[in-house]
Design a protein around this motif. Structure first.
Motif, mmCIF file in Angstrom:
data_model
loop_
_atom_site.group_PDB
_atom_site.id
_atom_site.type_symbol
_atom_site.label_atom_id
_atom_site.label_comp_id
_atom_site.label_asym_id
_atom_site.label_seq_id
_atom_site.Cartn_x
_atom_site.Cartn_y
_atom_site.Cartn_z
ATOM 1 N N ARG A 1 9.868 5.306 7.410
ATOM 2 C CA ARG A 1 10.511 6.518 6.913
ATOM 3 C C ARG A 1 10.379 6.641 5.393
ATOM 4 O O ARG A 1 10.270 7.751 4.865
ATOM 5 C CB ARG A 1 11.988 6.525 7.310
ATOM 6 N N ILE A 2 10.379 5.521 4.698
ATOM 7 C CA ILE A 2 10.200 5.537 3.241
ATOM 8 C C ILE A 2 8.777 5.918 2.868
ATOM 9 O O ILE A 2 8.541 6.650 1.896
ATOM 10 C CB ILE A 2 10.518 4.140 2.646
ATOM 11 N N SER A 3 7.816 5.466 3.648
ATOM 12 C CA SER A 3 6.407 5.534 3.256
ATOM 13 C C SER A 3 5.680 6.770 3.732
ATOM 14 O O SER A 3 4.632 7.121 3.173
ATOM 15 C CB SER A 3 5.667 4.289 3.783
ATOM 16 N N GLU A 4 6.183 7.439 4.777
ATOM 17 C CA GLU A 4 5.390 8.468 5.440
ATOM 18 C C GLU A 4 5.077 9.687 4.576
ATOM 19 O O GLU A 4 4.176 10.458 4.906
ATOM 20 C CB GLU A 4 6.080 8.921 6.728
ATOM 21 N N ALA A 5 5.770 9.850 3.475
ATOM 22 C CA ALA A 5 5.455 10.978 2.593
ATOM 23 C C ALA A 5 4.035 10.900 2.052
ATOM 24 O O ALA A 5 3.402 11.932 1.795
ATOM 25 C CB ALA A 5 6.452 11.035 1.438
ATOM 26 N N THR A 6 3.508 9.676 1.897
ATOM 27 C CA THR A 6 2.168 9.514 1.325
ATOM 28 C C THR A 6 1.257 8.623 2.150
ATOM 29 O O THR A 6 0.031 8.721 2.029
ATOM 30 C CB THR A 6 2.241 8.929 -0.103
ATOM 31 N N HIS A 7 1.812 7.725 2.965
ATOM 32 C CA HIS A 7 1.005 6.760 3.709
ATOM 33 C C HIS A 7 1.510 6.678 5.150
ATOM 34 O O HIS A 7 2.696 6.405 5.379
ATOM 35 C CB HIS A 7 1.090 5.368 3.081
ATOM 36 N N LYS A 8 0.588 6.871 6.103
ATOM 37 C CA LYS A 8 1.003 6.921 7.501
ATOM 38 C C LYS A 8 -0.063 6.331 8.416
ATOM 39 O O LYS A 8 -0.343 6.856 9.483
ATOM 40 C CB LYS A 8 1.300 8.375 7.883
ATOM 41 N N THR A 9 -0.668 5.224 7.997
ATOM 42 C CA THR A 9 -1.623 4.515 8.845
ATOM 43 C C THR A 9 -1.063 3.154 9.229
ATOM 44 O O THR A 9 -0.130 2.646 8.599
ATOM 45 C CB THR A 9 -2.968 4.297 8.130
ATOM 46 N N ASP A 10 -1.661 2.556 10.257
ATOM 47 C CA ASP A 10 -1.198 1.241 10.696
ATOM 48 C C ASP A 10 -1.305 0.204 9.588
ATOM 49 O O ASP A 10 -0.371 -0.569 9.334
ATOM 50 C CB ASP A 10 -1.975 0.792 11.936
ATOM 51 N N VAL A 11 -2.418 0.205 8.867
ATOM 52 C CA VAL A 11 -2.615 -0.817 7.847
ATOM 53 C C VAL A 11 -1.706 -0.600 6.649
ATOM 54 O O VAL A 11 -1.162 -1.557 6.082
ATOM 55 C CB VAL A 11 -4.104 -0.882 7.419
ATOM 56 N N ALA A 12 -1.468 0.660 6.265
ATOM 57 C CA ALA A 12 -0.597 0.944 5.124
ATOM 58 C C ALA A 12 0.849 0.584 5.437
ATOM 59 O O ALA A 12 1.539 -0.061 4.630
ATOM 60 C CB ALA A 12 -0.700 2.413 4.736
ATOM 61 N N LEU A 13 1.326 0.982 6.606
ATOM 62 C CA LEU A 13 2.704 0.691 6.980
ATOM 63 C C LEU A 13 2.895 -0.795 7.277
ATOM 64 O O LEU A 13 3.907 -1.395 6.896
ATOM 65 C CB LEU A 13 3.100 1.530 8.186
ATOM 66 N N GLY A 14 1.909 -1.389 7.943
ATOM 67 C CA GLY A 14 2.009 -2.814 8.224
ATOM 68 C C GLY A 14 2.038 -3.650 6.965
ATOM 69 O O GLY A 14 2.834 -4.599 6.847
ATOM 70 N N GLY A 15 1.183 -3.314 5.998
ATOM 71 C CA GLY A 15 1.176 -4.052 4.733
ATOM 72 C C GLY A 15 2.472 -3.890 3.962
ATOM 73 O O GLY A 15 3.000 -4.851 3.396
ATOM 74 N N ALA A 16 3.010 -2.659 3.945
ATOM 75 C CA ALA A 16 4.293 -2.442 3.280
ATOM 76 C C ALA A 16 5.394 -3.228 3.972
ATOM 77 O O ALA A 16 6.269 -3.819 3.317
ATOM 78 C CB ALA A 16 4.620 -0.951 3.257
#
Length: 332
Positions: free
Chosen positions: A157-172
């Motif tokens: 929910r924090i990240s989806e404004a700019t990043h919404k891929t498996d690798v981006a969310l998983g890394g975060a």
């Protein structure tokens, strides 16, 4: 707990500011300009991203993390994609981030779409860079480590404004989980285990990509750390050459977590990241945030903290108090 939350915030700013002058420079070029970075430095004229910044100033990594905290405080810690996007865009306009090439590729594309009234999703579902992870460390302060599922959902929910891929969310999720485990007093092995456990939990919220897994690369990086446990230069070089230090999520996150695991102490880790080469400020921000979460602010060098406070108009204590008040009490 407040001291370790404050250590997370100071650690993030320390790693960011120490790595600022060498951002996006090669390892060899850092040696040519600085010899070795041993303290805060001004950004050199050839720096491609941190142009004009002075010693002790942090970059967009910490700045965006604080924008996100402000956005959460504005909405009682319930993540709101619209509020986060609006506040990130306002910060970008105020700092001339578009013109100065401060923003990362994915964030720049998504926020540019928002600014022009367009749907940012075509950009967010292809974002594989490290922008979501570079600003996520404080979010790990909100969740105890026995609630990694809740943390993963919140990271999305924090990240989806700019990043919404498996690798981006998983890394975060990995970075946030490492901070959470460090605050809970886990061992360094336990911190790395929590980071790897959280990868799949967070990645499942994102669009599928064919990116290499940050989790798999972290396992490789930890093997390098054990192999070179007595040779810091050999370890840093092996990570630089073998794992990678670019702005890609699957390079920056495993490298940052491995640097934290290897160096452990915040100051030592900040210097190692600053001299590493590549995306030094972002790797430093993530790595030293974890070190600061584990060590606490009380054991960090007060002279370094004084420079951070003099160079940046931020009340870190206010953010630490707010995070502490909401730890274990947030929801999506």
């Amino acid at each position: 707990m407040r001291d370790h939350i404050l250590g997370t915030l100071y650690g993030m700013a320390l790693g960011d500011a120490m790595g600022m002058p060498s951002e996006l420079l090669s390892r060899a070029r850092i040696r040519e300009i600085f010899g070795r970075i041993e303290t805060f430095e001004d950004s050199p004229p050839e720096n491609p991203a941190a142009i004009g910044l002075k010693k002790g100033e942090f970059t967009d990594d910490t700045a965006q993390a604080l924008v996100i905290l402000d956005s959460l405080m504005e909405h009682d810690y319930v993540p709101d994609k619209g509020i986060i996007a609006h506040n990130l865009l306002r910060w970008a306009v105020q700092t001339e981030a578009f013109e100065k090439n401060i923003l990362g590729q994915s964030s720049k594309a998504a926020l540019h779409a928002v600014a022009h009234g367009e749907d940012p999703e075509p950009y967010t579902v292809t974002a594989v860079t490290n922008g979501a992870a570079m600003r996520i460390a404080p979010i790990g302060c909100l969740f105890p480590c026995d609630d990694l599922e809740g943390l993963a959902a919140y990271v999305f929910r924090i990240s989806e404004a700019t990043h919404k891929t498996d690798v981006a969310l998983g890394g975060a999720g990995m970075v946030a989980a490492a901070v959470s485990a460090a605050l809970d007093g886990r061992s360094w092995e336990g911190i790395m285990d929590a980071a790897m456990d959280c990868y799949a939990m967070a990645a499942r919220y994102g669009a599928q990509t064919y990116s290499a897994s940050p989790k798999a690369r972290l396992a490789l990086a930890l093997e390098l750390a054990r192999r070179h446990r007595a040779d810091t230069e050999a370890f840093s070089l092996s990570v630089y050459e073998g794992i990678g230090t670019t702005t890609l999520m699957n390079e920056a996150v495993p490298t940052a977590l491995a640097m934290a695991y290897y160096f452990k102490e915040p100051h030592a880790c900040s210097l190692a990241c600053a001299n590493l080469g590549g995306d030094t400020d972002t790797i430093g921000a993530m790595a030293v945030a974890v070190c600061g979460a584990k060590a606490g602010a009380a054991v960090m060098d007060p002279a370094l903290i004084a420079v951070l406070e003099q160079s940046n108009d931020v009340d870190f204590g206010r953010y630490a108090d707010s995070l502490l008040a909401h730890r274990g009490r947030v929801h999506c």
